[in-house]
Design a protein around this motif. Structure first.
Motif, PDB file in Angstrom:
ATOM      1  N   ALA A 178     -40.515  40.693  63.391  1.00  0.00           N
ATOM      2  CA  ALA A 178     -41.710  40.462  62.590  1.00  0.00           C
ATOM      3  C   ALA A 178     -42.968  40.863  63.342  1.00  0.00           C
ATOM      4  O   ALA A 178     -43.938  41.301  62.741  1.00  0.00           O
ATOM      5  N   ARG A 179     -42.954  40.705  64.669  1.00  0.00           N
ATOM      6  CA  ARG A 179     -44.163  40.995  65.436  1.00  0.00           C
ATOM      7  C   ARG A 179     -44.124  42.374  66.072  1.00  0.00           C
ATOM      8  O   ARG A 179     -45.106  42.821  66.635  1.00  0.00           O
ATOM      9  N   PRO A 213     -42.968  34.815  60.522  1.00  0.00           N
ATOM     10  CA  PRO A 213     -43.529  33.688  61.279  1.00  0.00           C
ATOM     11  C   PRO A 213     -44.641  34.138  62.212  1.00  0.00           C
ATOM     12  O   PRO A 213     -44.541  35.153  62.877  1.00  0.00           O
ATOM     13  N   GLY A 214     -45.677  33.397  62.191  1.00  0.00           N
ATOM     14  CA  GLY A 214     -46.793  33.694  63.073  1.00  0.00           C
ATOM     15  C   GLY A 214     -47.667  34.816  62.572  1.00  0.00           C
ATOM     16  O   GLY A 214     -48.687  35.123  63.176  1.00  0.00           O
ATOM     17  N   ALA A 215     -47.289  35.454  61.485  1.00  0.00           N
ATOM     18  CA  ALA A 215     -48.076  36.598  61.046  1.00  0.00           C
ATOM     19  C   ALA A 215     -48.513  36.486  59.586  1.00  0.00           C
ATOM     20  O   ALA A 215     -49.700  36.556  59.291  1.00  0.00           O
ATOM     21  N   SER A 216     -47.556  36.330  58.689  1.00  0.00           N
ATOM     22  CA  SER A 216     -47.974  36.339  57.287  1.00  0.00           C
ATOM     23  C   SER A 216     -46.961  35.635  56.398  1.00  0.00           C
ATOM     24  O   SER A 216     -45.814  35.421  56.759  1.00  0.00           O
ATOM     25  N   GLU A 254     -51.237  36.276  49.275  1.00  0.00           N
ATOM     26  CA  GLU A 254     -50.852  36.756  50.597  1.00  0.00           C
ATOM     27  C   GLU A 254     -51.631  35.977  51.630  1.00  0.00           C
ATOM     28  O   GLU A 254     -52.856  35.979  51.615  1.00  0.00           O
ATOM     29  N   ILE A 255     -50.888  35.315  52.499  1.00  0.00           N
ATOM     30  CA  ILE A 255     -51.565  34.502  53.509  1.00  0.00           C
ATOM     31  C   ILE A 255     -51.393  35.175  54.863  1.00  0.00           C
ATOM     32  O   ILE A 255     -50.272  35.426  55.308  1.00  0.00           O
ATOM     33  N   SER A 256     -52.500  35.507  55.504  1.00  0.00           N
ATOM     34  CA  SER A 256     -52.419  36.058  56.851  1.00  0.00           C
ATOM     35  C   SER A 256     -52.637  34.931  57.837  1.00  0.00           C
ATOM     36  O   SER A 256     -53.528  34.104  57.637  1.00  0.00           O
ATOM     37  N   ILE A 257     -51.812  34.918  58.856  1.00  0.00           N
ATOM     38  CA  ILE A 257     -52.012  33.910  59.886  1.00  0.00           C
ATOM     39  C   ILE A 257     -52.771  34.569  61.026  1.00  0.00           C
ATOM     40  O   ILE A 257     -52.301  35.525  61.646  1.00  0.00           O
ATOM     41  N   ALA A 262     -56.616  33.674  54.562  1.00  0.00           N
ATOM     42  CA  ALA A 262     -56.362  33.698  56.000  1.00  0.00           C
ATOM     43  C   ALA A 262     -56.417  32.274  56.526  1.00  0.00           C
ATOM     44  O   ALA A 262     -57.292  31.502  56.127  1.00  0.00           O
ATOM     45  N   GLN A 263     -55.488  31.941  57.382  1.00  0.00           N
ATOM     46  CA  GLN A 263     -55.496  30.614  57.975  1.00  0.00           C
ATOM     47  C   GLN A 263     -55.109  30.718  59.432  1.00  0.00           C
ATOM     48  O   GLN A 263     -54.511  31.703  59.855  1.00  0.00           O
ATOM     49  N   GLY A 264     -55.433  29.694  60.178  1.00  0.00           N
ATOM     50  CA  GLY A 264     -55.232  29.779  61.617  1.00  0.00           C
ATOM     51  C   GLY A 264     -53.857  29.350  62.067  1.00  0.00           C
ATOM     52  O   GLY A 264     -53.322  29.856  63.046  1.00  0.00           O
ATOM     53  N   ALA A 265     -53.251  28.408  61.343  1.00  0.00           N
ATOM     54  CA  ALA A 265     -51.971  27.877  61.800  1.00  0.00           C
ATOM     55  C   ALA A 265     -50.844  28.485  60.987  1.00  0.00           C
ATOM     56  O   ALA A 265     -51.030  28.841  59.823  1.00  0.00           O
ATOM     57  N   ASP A 266     -49.709  28.619  61.609  1.00  0.00           N
ATOM     58  CA  ASP A 266     -48.560  29.180  60.915  1.00  0.00           C
ATOM     59  C   ASP A 266     -47.981  28.152  59.943  1.00  0.00           C
ATOM     60  O   ASP A 266     -48.141  26.941  60.122  1.00  0.00           O
TER      61      ASP A 266
END
Ligand SMILES: Nc1ncnc2c1ncn2[C@@H]1O[C@H](COP(=O)(O)OP(=O)(O)OP(=O)(O)O)[C@@H](O)[C@H]1O
Ligand SMILES: Nc1ncnc2c1ncn2[C@@H]1O[C@H](COP(=O)(O)OP(=O)(O)OP(=O)(O)O)[C@@H](O)[C@H]1O
Ligand SMILES: [Mg+2]
Ligand SMILES: [Mg+2]
Lengths: 294, 686, 481, 314
Positions: free
Chosen positions: D93-94, C174-177, C198-201, C15-19
């Motif tokens: 996506a969202r 974008p912005g999600a995963s 798998e990276i979650s944003i 998990a990371q904070g930035a896209d």
């Protein structure tokens, strides 16, 4: 009252026309609900205005004591920078109150005029109705976002949002009053007598339109306070470090584990403000019902 | 004499307002019998509806029965458990309400609503439907099997009231309580509904309690009468007896103050002074004493009890004076009928002050951008004229265009064609100058005395606004306002009060004073008394008549009540669906109507003279007034006309040709067969 | 645990904070740090322990005597995810892209200084320059991961992200995963143990920390405030990674009031760095006033603590500058936690008798001002790139480069930078000290503190590395420790 | 029904057009040249001009609007200048996240709103009535974000019952997904539900005063049946229209709720897009929100027409 001196009593009658209107609202605030509501509001406003005197340390008195629990010294505890959350909440009231005190009356006057404009030109009235339709089509926060984009985040954008958001509420009320008053027989009677449109407006239509508008002013103030909070929470409102109830929440929610009061404090203030205006609206409303249901 | 079906004994009810309790009904007693119609009469607020609801145990939440009993089928209804009471409601005792617009559920078909009445009392669905169709037929709805699935809004007011009656008789109830079932209806429809009620009563052998404020209705269809005043029964007995010799001053005054459609016209109507009391502030002793010309000391102190009158045990009255004197003393006032009207006041040659020529008023149809409705032609080619000092009565059913016409004259509506001349000046365009001219010359008195005064302004402010329009300087307005108050018979001390401090009649007088403030020469009165109780109505009518004679006013007097119009008018115009169908001197029109519509209106109007056969002779119109959006071709009345193509299909002319308003001399009518119309009237009177 | 041979398999959840910003893959962007070295390979990376370059795609390299010619040879068995073999041309292409301004690489000034970059063989690239190429070239190599010239345009919108790395870019919301899948054709197949990543944003830091409760295996760059909740949790391990963030407070030296050096220095003494660390960063961080890591050669304790909290001194200096009560207009980047730092700065400045007026500006607007070198009289920035050599940083950090928003451009500054950048071997340390002393004295950009990134991971996750700039490497990582 | 649509359609189309104009103008009113944004800070004037031509920015505004609207109508929502990705893709996506929230909240709103409304409209005496009235009033005055924060403080912090932020798709992990969905959905739903409840309650009181209810009582209809067939049936129209009107506000509330509860939905995307000046995205989100609000409103009116024969047959 015995009518001995005709001119004097006549003037008295005219004075009462004004006095009666205002007096009714003041009387409404004298009712228990109105009294509590306006008392609470006065208290909050005074606290906000005199915050610099009450808390000479100012809004930004920092210390090394972060996240102290609530105590007598710090009723809401301290924040991450060791500042007193209660003091910051009181200062934050300045923003909320200044916003609604400026924006809502502007909206009330503009909206009412726009709503009543139908009396002067039917086309104009219709046009404003369409404008209101459009505004009402925009959910409040979406409206806020649009305005922030155009103006840029800050006090002005918030005030504008509150004005635009409240405008149709007043406009609709005024137009509703206009339409219902216009068809009333006493308005028709005045028209048949040849009383001029402006006089009919001022003497017959406006006083009856004012009641719901005064109630709405209170309600719109609540709306405005919450709009500030909403937009500031997502960072599109007041910009930190200026404390506003919204910005406090914006930061506070991040420390919700370390200091729940950081979130609860501003919420308490929000609810107190809302409660005050709500009670006032209730009291005014009761007054309206009383004079309507004669 | 039939057995008592229902007995109300000493019924009392109270309202609770917070801590305070107000007794609204006191010792109400009467009985209803099978095969008879009991009329309960009384002015607004006298407690009629409350009595009916107490019987049905359907009182408002704030009200409760404080004492008394309601005996029905050898039991006291007030003691029954609610479930038992529910099984009586609608099956043994049924109720019909005043407003047919509101009494039916708008989102359910009429069939469903009739069936419901049957189903809740245990009938199965399919039988209920068959019965519902049968009932619809029974109350005179044509093609009941087709209409049963229609919604209430597809029915006219009269038909809806028939549906409500169908619901009432669905379970063969023994007693029907009808609370002002015809008050909201036009006289023509009222006649239909009343006749239906009478028919059903005799056919089904049931008892009916009919609540009304109209003595005419009582005289025509009731067998017994209960007169209520201030929450009490003040007199009761058989209709014939009460009408012939009322034993309570209130009953007597009520009867006398009614304008009559027949017989001698009098200059002034006898009035009852004062106004109906508020139940929460009843006068002490006999509630009627402040308005009673016989009031004595005892009347102020003691509440009179309802007791049988000496000599006529079937009669009861609650009056100290009548009791002491064994009957009501003769009226101290001169008998009104002895002073006939002083003839027509106008010289026929004076130039008309108001002339209307071929005037039409159209309202846009409304609707959205894509679909426009047809416009409504509310007034269609009307010509009238009014001379100074003359009263022109304008009558017609609701929606025929009376208000539209009169408002157009004062510029509140715009005419779509035609001319209006005021004192010889053409004011049709209503430009600034014309408008000013009209306003100085023509003023308007509105129908609703409660809506026509701004509740925020004191009487002084209301009058001085009007005086200001006359151009009177501020210092003179006070005196002028006092003069105006005096003119309409109100105390100048009331000037500082607000409208809410006045009764309906007083308000209407203030409305007249306001209209008179600009010293107009013509007064247009749009149903000025139809919202008022009979006793108050007379006061206002008298004032109008006085003012007309004193100031030489021309009055255009609009009403749907033919008796009132007759009392006041020199000439009468009858309007139907936007047109004048008959016009002429009042006596001519009333005595020899030349249009079938006028004849029907006259015949439908209830007369306060008991006459058991009146109902049978009445001309009753079928159907309802068509919509002004789509008026019928040819003669507009032909769809309801008793002598037109409905009665005689060979009369194609009525369908094809629009009759002109013509006639001998001043008396004109728009009918292809005026002679037959005249015959019709004679026939209904015989 | 973890003693047996690591078993392959499993999907790593991060998990990371930035896209992710594939468009800016050549720039140091927080959102790219987790996946850059999984999808792409660099020529070399700098080891976080030793600071020395480690070969990745490069197999060997050599410098000429004067250091001005640098030859690097690359693997011949590496293939892009499209299947195309890697050649020297791709390396040249990538280095040329570094120079393109749109790609926003902080290494652009270094690469632009090269006189030539040529493929001198199918797997050999030669770089020449007027100043020594090494060692700063390893900073370039580390950031400039090798791109596929055929699919380069797909980077702009993330539709095609192709490298030679151990994992393939599969799906980006974008912005999600972001989802990566193992690259079965990797040149070092035994290094790829995970099936995928798998990276979650998760932009909200608390939510990110919450995700650690069973929903992800590792959270990168969490705030110290949120990290607290894992202290003493045996299942979760907290790591202070390399690659600290620094927080410069810049002062415009060309305009009053900060044209006075005393005032600039006074600011350095006015600020209570330790309180910032304690209250904003929950004690995680160190109060260095240097722009580079304190283990750079020649760094002394005096330099690290040159400016320390001394309000008295600050007041004296302010008095000397005659700036009592001066208004300080501060432009603050609206990116957490800088506004929070500002609140303490503001308080500190007020304490020493200045009148701070801060304005928090959205990131986009702030970046524009920073690029244009125009941020007003004073400004608070946030920079990464810690771990690159000081010689690189002085031209890479916006606060320090020649077009810095402090408008600090004296001849001597450039000269000292040049001296550092051409210093070879032992000459490096004195050159750095001299530059550092000069910069501290001129006080045009105060570093308030260094904060290491805080990561949390589950125990089972092992075998990963960070390079010395703090980028994650998953070659060799596994989930069964 | 056709007539009804024909009457309503023009104003709906007008509303949509007006909104599209506002949405179209947003980036232009915001200042900042999109061409400059694309070209970057270091671009030359010629580069910028070339991009202007490419984007059609050199054409008159109405032509640009026409083109933009035309593209919208064929499903081309434009391209984000910040991420260079088609806005449609970004939204898709969202969408899932917001859809989950919106559906959960709408269901809660309808169920709670109508339930509370009927309850409040049926109970006319005693403590239950006072309690319900009080609860409805409080909920009514408290907007979603405040409700959300209070829920966090009470359910999340004080009682530690539910996780306070983050999201997992319900489809992926129903249990965690729902536990994360409860608070935000409740926060969104409660104020709107209170609004609906209040309207239904008021309407029920009003209907209770109608004469046809009296007639039903006089027919001997039992109370339960009166409430169901007469009072409720005549109050449903209000419920439907109220719901229709509230859906728009409910969706907009997602903007703050998603931020508070850290859900990666469209609302948060809109806020982020405003901060990063990604106006192409904001534009579409704004337009979408209004279009949905207007269409749901229209839908509710159609439903109302189906419920009320007076409108149906006009
Ligand atoms: N719900 C109520 N609450 C308080 N007072 C009421 C209520 N309903 C009726 N009243 C009062 O009770 C009195 C009798 O009312 P009721 O309706 O029986 O009069 P009514 O004779 O039927 O008059 P109307 O001819 O106007 O129908 C009136 O004074 C009225 O003000
Ligand atoms: N402002 C208006 N817009 C549209 N139609 C109207 C308007 N005013 C009146 N009408 C219609 O015009 C017709 C005549 O109405 P009008 O009020 O003149 O009748 P009326 O004879 O005065 O009836 P009532 O006895 O009920 O007062 C009616 O069908 C009415 O519906
Ligand atoms: Mg009644
Ligand atoms: Mg009328």
């Amino acid at each position: 009252m015995t009518a001995t001196n005709p001119t004097e009593t006549h003037a008295g009658g005219r004075r009462r026309l004004m006095g009666e209107g205002l007096g009714r609202y003041i009387a409404a605030l004298g009712q228990p609900k109105g009294l509590i509501g306006s008392g609470l509001l006065v208290l909050l406003v005074l606290a906000a205005v005199f915050a610099p005197i009450l808390f000479p340390g100012g809004v930004d008195q920092q210390s090394r004591d972060s996240f102290l629990l609530p105590s007598l010294l710090h009723p809401f505890g301290t924040d991450e920078l060791g500042r007193d959350i209660f003091v910051r909440c009181v200062y934050a009231l300045q923003v909320s109150i200044s916003l609604v005190i400026v924006a809502v009356p502007i909206a009330a006057v503009l909206g009412t005029l726009m709503g009543l404009s139908g009396a002067i030109s039917g086309l104009l009235g219709e046009a404003f109705q369409r404008v209101f339709d459009i505004i009402l089509g925009f959910p409040s926060l979406v409206l806020g976002i649009c305005i922030v984009i155009v103006i840029g985040p800050g006090w002005l954008a918030l005030a504008t949002t509150i004005v635009v958001f409240s405008l149709p509420q007043f406009g609709r009320l005024a137009r509703g009053a206009l339409l219902s008053e216009q068809g009333r027989e006493y308005v028709l009677a005045a028209r048949v007598l040849g009383v001029s449109r402006p006089k009919i407006m001022i003497r017959h239509i406006l006083p009856n339109a004012l009641d719901p508008i005064f109630v709405q002013v209170s309600l719109s103030m609540i709306g405005g306070i919450f709009i500030e909070a909403a937009l500031s929470i997502v960072g599109l409102g007041i910009q930190p470090p200026t404390p506003s109830l919204g910005t406090l929440l914006n930061v506070g929610i991040r420390y919700v584990y370390a200091q729940p009061m950081y979130t609860a404090g501003p919420i308490i203030m929000l609810l107190l403000l809302a409660l005050a205006f709500n009670l006032i609206a209730d009291a005014l409303n009761a007054q309206v019902l009383k004079t309507r249901g004669e | 004499m039939a057995a008592n079906l229902l007995e109300v004994r000493n019924l009392g009810t109270t309202f609770r307002f917070g801590q305070a309790e107000v007794q609204a009904l006191h010792e109400v007693s009467f009985e209803a019998r099978t095969g008879r119609v009991l009329g309960i009469v009384g002015e607004s607020g006298s407690g009629k509806s409350l009595t009916a609801r107490a019987i049905m145990r359907m009182l408002p939440e704030t009200a409760s029965v404080s004492n008394g009993e309601v005996l029905f089928e050898s039991g006291n209804l007030l003691d029954l458990p609610e479930a038992r009471m529910r099984s009586i409601r609608g099956s043994k005792i049924a109720m019909v309400f005043q407003d047919p617009q509101a009494a039916l559920n708008p989102v359910k078909t009429v069939g469903w609503q009739i069936e419901e009445a049957l189903v809740v009392h245990g009938m199965n669905k399919s039988r209920a439907r068959a019965r519902a169709i049968e009932l619809l037929g029974q109350v005179g709805i044509p093609e009941p099997d087709k209409r049963i699935d229609d919604f209430p809004h597809q029915f006219s007011g009269g038909m809806r009231q028939r549906v409500v009656i169908a619901i009432a008789i669905a379970n063969s109830a023994k007693l029907i309580i009808a609370d002002e079932p015809t008050t909201a209806l036009d006289v023509t429809i009222q006649a239909q509904v009343l006749r239906l009620l009478v028919d059903l009563k005799s056919r089904l052998d049931i008892g009916v309690i009919l609540i009304t404020h109209d003595m005419g209705v009582v005289a025509e269809i009731c067998d017994d009468i209960v007169v209520m005043y201030g929450g009490r029964v003040v007199e009761r007995g058989a209709v014939a007896g009460v009408f012939a010799a009322p034993q309570h001053p209130y009953t007597r005054n009520l009867l006398r103050s009614m304008p009559r459609i027949e017989g001698v016209r009098t200059a002034r109507l006898p009035t009852i002074p004062g106004s109906t009391p508020d139940l929460s502030r009843l006068p002490s002793g006999c509630a009627f004493h402040p308005r009673c010309q016989f009031a004595e000391d005892i009347c102020l102190r003691e509440v009179p009890v309802l007791l049988p009158m000496a000599g006529s045990p079937e009669r009861e009255a609650a009056c100290h004076v009548a009791r002491q004197n064994a009957g009501l003393p003769p009226d101290p006032d001169p008998t009104p009928s002895s002073e006939p009207l002083a003839g027509v006041r106008t010289s026929g040659s004076a130039p008309a002050i108001l002339e209307i020529e071929d005037l039409s008023v159209t309202f846009p149809g409304g609707g959205g951008w894509l679909r426009r409705e047809k416009p409504i032609v509310a007034v269609d080619g009307v010509s009238l004229s009014l001379r100074p000092g003359e009263t022109l009565g304008l009558v017609g059913e609701s929606g025929c265009g009376k208000t539209s016409l009169s408002r157009t004259i004062v510029g509140l509506n715009r005419p779509s064609s035609g001319y209006i001349r005021v004192a010889g000046e053409d004011v049709t365009d209503f430009g600034a100058e014309a408008a000013a001219h009209v306003r100085r010359t023509v003023q308007y008195v509105f129908q609703d005395p409660y809506a026509s005064l701004n509740p925020r302004l004191s009487i002084r402010q209301i009058l001085s606004e009007a005086l200001e329009q006359r151009g009177l300087p501020g210092r003179q307005r006070e005196a002028a306002a006092r003069a105006l108050m005096d003119m309409v018979g109100l105390d100048a001390a009331y000037l500082d009060r607000y409208p809410k401090a006045f009764s309906g009649g007083q308000r209407q007088r203030i409305g007249i004073a306001r209209a008179l403030a600009v010293e107009p020469r013509v007064l247009i009165c749009d149903e000025p008394v139809s919202a008022l109780d009979v006793s108050i109505q007379a006061q206002v009518i008298n004032i109008l008549a006085d003012l007309r004679d004193r100031l030489g006013l021309g009055i255009l007097f609009i009403a749907h009540d033919l008796s009132v119009v007759r009392h006041l008018s020199d000439r009468v115009a009858v309007m139907y669906l936007g047109r004048i169908v008959e016009i002429g001197p009042a006596s001519d029109v009333y005595e020899h109507p030349l249009h079938p519509y006028t004849a029907v209106l006259l015949s439908s109007t209830p007369k306060p003279v008991p006459d058991p056969s009146a109902m049978q002779r009445k001309l009753v119109l079928g159907g309802d007034m068509p919509s002004p959006r789509n008026p019928p071709s040819g003669c507009r009345f032909r769809t309801r006309c008793p002598i037109g193509p409905l009665a005689d299909p060979s009369r194609r002319i009525c369908i094809e040709k629009d009759p002109l308003l013509v006639g001998p001399g001043e008396h004109k009518s728009a009918c292809h067969f005026p002679d037959e119309a005249a015959g019709l009237a004679v026939q209904s009177k015989a | 645990y973890g003693q047996g041979a690591p078993q392959p398999g499993g999907t790593l959840r991060l998990a990371q904070g930035a896209d992710a910003q594939p468009k800016n893959i050549l720039a140091g962007r927080a959102g790219n740090n987790t996946w850059r070295h999984q999808v792409f390979d660099a020529l070399t990376v700098l080891d976080s322990e030793t600071g020395q370059p480690r070969p990745v795609l490069a197999t060997e390299w050599e410098s000429s005597e004067d250091g001005r010619t640098f030859v690097v040879r690359i693997r011949n068995d590496a293939r892009f995810h499209t299947g195309r073999p890697l050649t020297a041309e791709d390396v040249v292409f990538t280095l040329e892209q570094v120079m393109v301004p749109e790609n926003a690489s902080q290494m652009a000034p270094l690469v632009r200084a090269y006189t030539s970059i040529e493929a001198t063989g199918t797997h050999e690239v030669t770089i020449t320059s007027d100043t020594p190429v090494a060692p700063r070239v390893f900073d370039v190599f580390q950031l400039a991961v090798i791109l596929d010239m055929d699919t380069f345009s797909g980077l702009a919108d993330g539709s095609q992200v192709v490298g030679t790395g151990p994992f393939k870019w599969v799906d980006w919301v974008p912005g999600a995963s972001l989802r990566l899948e193992r690259n079965d054709d990797y040149w070092a197949p035994d290094q790829v143990l995970l099936d995928g990543v798998e990276i979650s944003i998760i932009t909200d830091s608390t939510a990110m920390a919450n995700a650690m409760r069973g929903r992800v295996d590792m959270v990168l760059a969490m705030t110290p405030r949120d990290a607290i909740m894992f202290r003493g949790n045996p299942g979760v391990e907290l790591i202070e990674g390399p690659g600290a963030q620094i927080f410069p407070l810049g002062l415009n030296v060309t305009a009053p009031p900060f044209d006075k050096r005393e005032l600039r220095q006074a600011i350095g003494y006015a600020i209570d760095r330790q309180r910032i660390i304690d209250q904003v960063f929950n004690g995680v961080g160190n109060a260095s006033c240097l722009w580079w890591r304190s283990n750079e050669p020649g760094t002394t304790e005096e330099m690290v603590t040159h400016y320390h909290y001394d309000p008295e001194r600050a007041r004296e200096l302010i008095a000397a500058a005659g700036a009592e009560g001066a208004q300080v207009d501060l432009t603050v980047i609206g990116l957490a936690p800088v506004p929070a730092i500002y609140e303490i700065v503001q308080n500190n400045l007020r304490e020493v008798g200045l009148n701070p007026m801060g304005q928090v500006v959205e990131t986009a607007a702030f970046d524009q001002g920073q690029t244009a070198g125009d941020l007003g009289p004073a400004f608070q920035q946030i920079h990464g790139l810690q771990g690159f050599s000081a010689a690189t940083l002085v031209d890479a950090l916006p606060a320090l480069r020649d077009t810095n928003p402090s408008k600090f451009t004296p001849e001597r500054y450039r000269e000292l930078k040049d001296a550092l950048q051409s210093a070879q071997g032992d000459a490096y340390a004195p050159a750095l000290v001299e530059l550092g002393q000069f910069m501290l004295d001129e006080a045009f950009s105060h570093i308030l503190l260094h904060t290491p990134p805080l990561h949390a991971k589950v125990q089972q996750f092992q075998g990963f590395t960070f390079n010395n700039v703090g980028f994650l490497h998953l070659a060799g990582a596994h989930l069964n420790g | 029904m056709f007539g009804f649509l024909a009457r309503r359609l023009p104003s709906v189309v007008f509303m949509l057009l007006a909104t599209s104009v506002i949405a179209f103008l947003l980036p232009r009113l915001a200042g900042g040249d999109p061409a400059q944004t694309i070209a970057g800070a270091d671009a030359t004037a010629e580069q910028v001009a070339a991009i202007r031509v490419e984007l059609g920015l050199d054409q008159p505004v109405y032509a640009q609007y026409g083109r933009w609207l035309g593209d919208l109508l064929v499903g081309d929502l434009g391209t984000s200048l910040i991420t260079s990705r088609p806005v449609g893709q970004l939204i898709m996506a969202r969408l899932g996240s917001t859809l989950e929230l919106a559906i959960a909240a709408t269901v809660l709103m309808v169920v709670l709103g109508i339930g509370l409304g009927i309850l409040a409209g049926s109970i006319r005496k005693g403590a239950g009535r006072a309690g319900l009235d009080g609860a409805v009033s409080v909920l009514l005055a408290t907007p979603p974000h405040v409700t959300g924060l209070i829920l966090i403080l009470v359910l999340g912090i004080t009682f530690n019952l539910l996780p306070i932020s983050g999201e997992v798709s319900v489809l992926r992990d129903p249990l965690v997904g729902i536990s994360l969905l409860i608070m935000p959905a409740l926060a969104l739903a409660l104020p709107q539900a209170a609004m609906i409840a209040r309207l239904i309650q008021a309407r029920m009181y009003q209907v209770r005063q109608e004469e046809f209810v009296d007639l039903a009582i006089a027919k001997g209809v039992p109370p339960r049946r009166i409430v169901l067939s007469h009072i409720l049936r005549n109050s449903m129209g209000t419920a439907v229209v109220a719901t229709g009107i509230r859906v728009g506000e409910l969706l907009a509330g997602a903007v703050v709720i998603e931020a508070i509860f850290a859900r990666n939905g469209l609302g948060l995307m809109a806020v982020d897009a405003v901060s990063s000046r990604d106006y192409q995205v904001v534009q579409i989100v704004v337009l979408g929100a209004v279009v949905i609000a207007v269409l749901v409103h229209l839908l509710s009116e159609i439903l109302l027409a189906a419920l009320d024969p007076r409108i149906r047959l006009q």
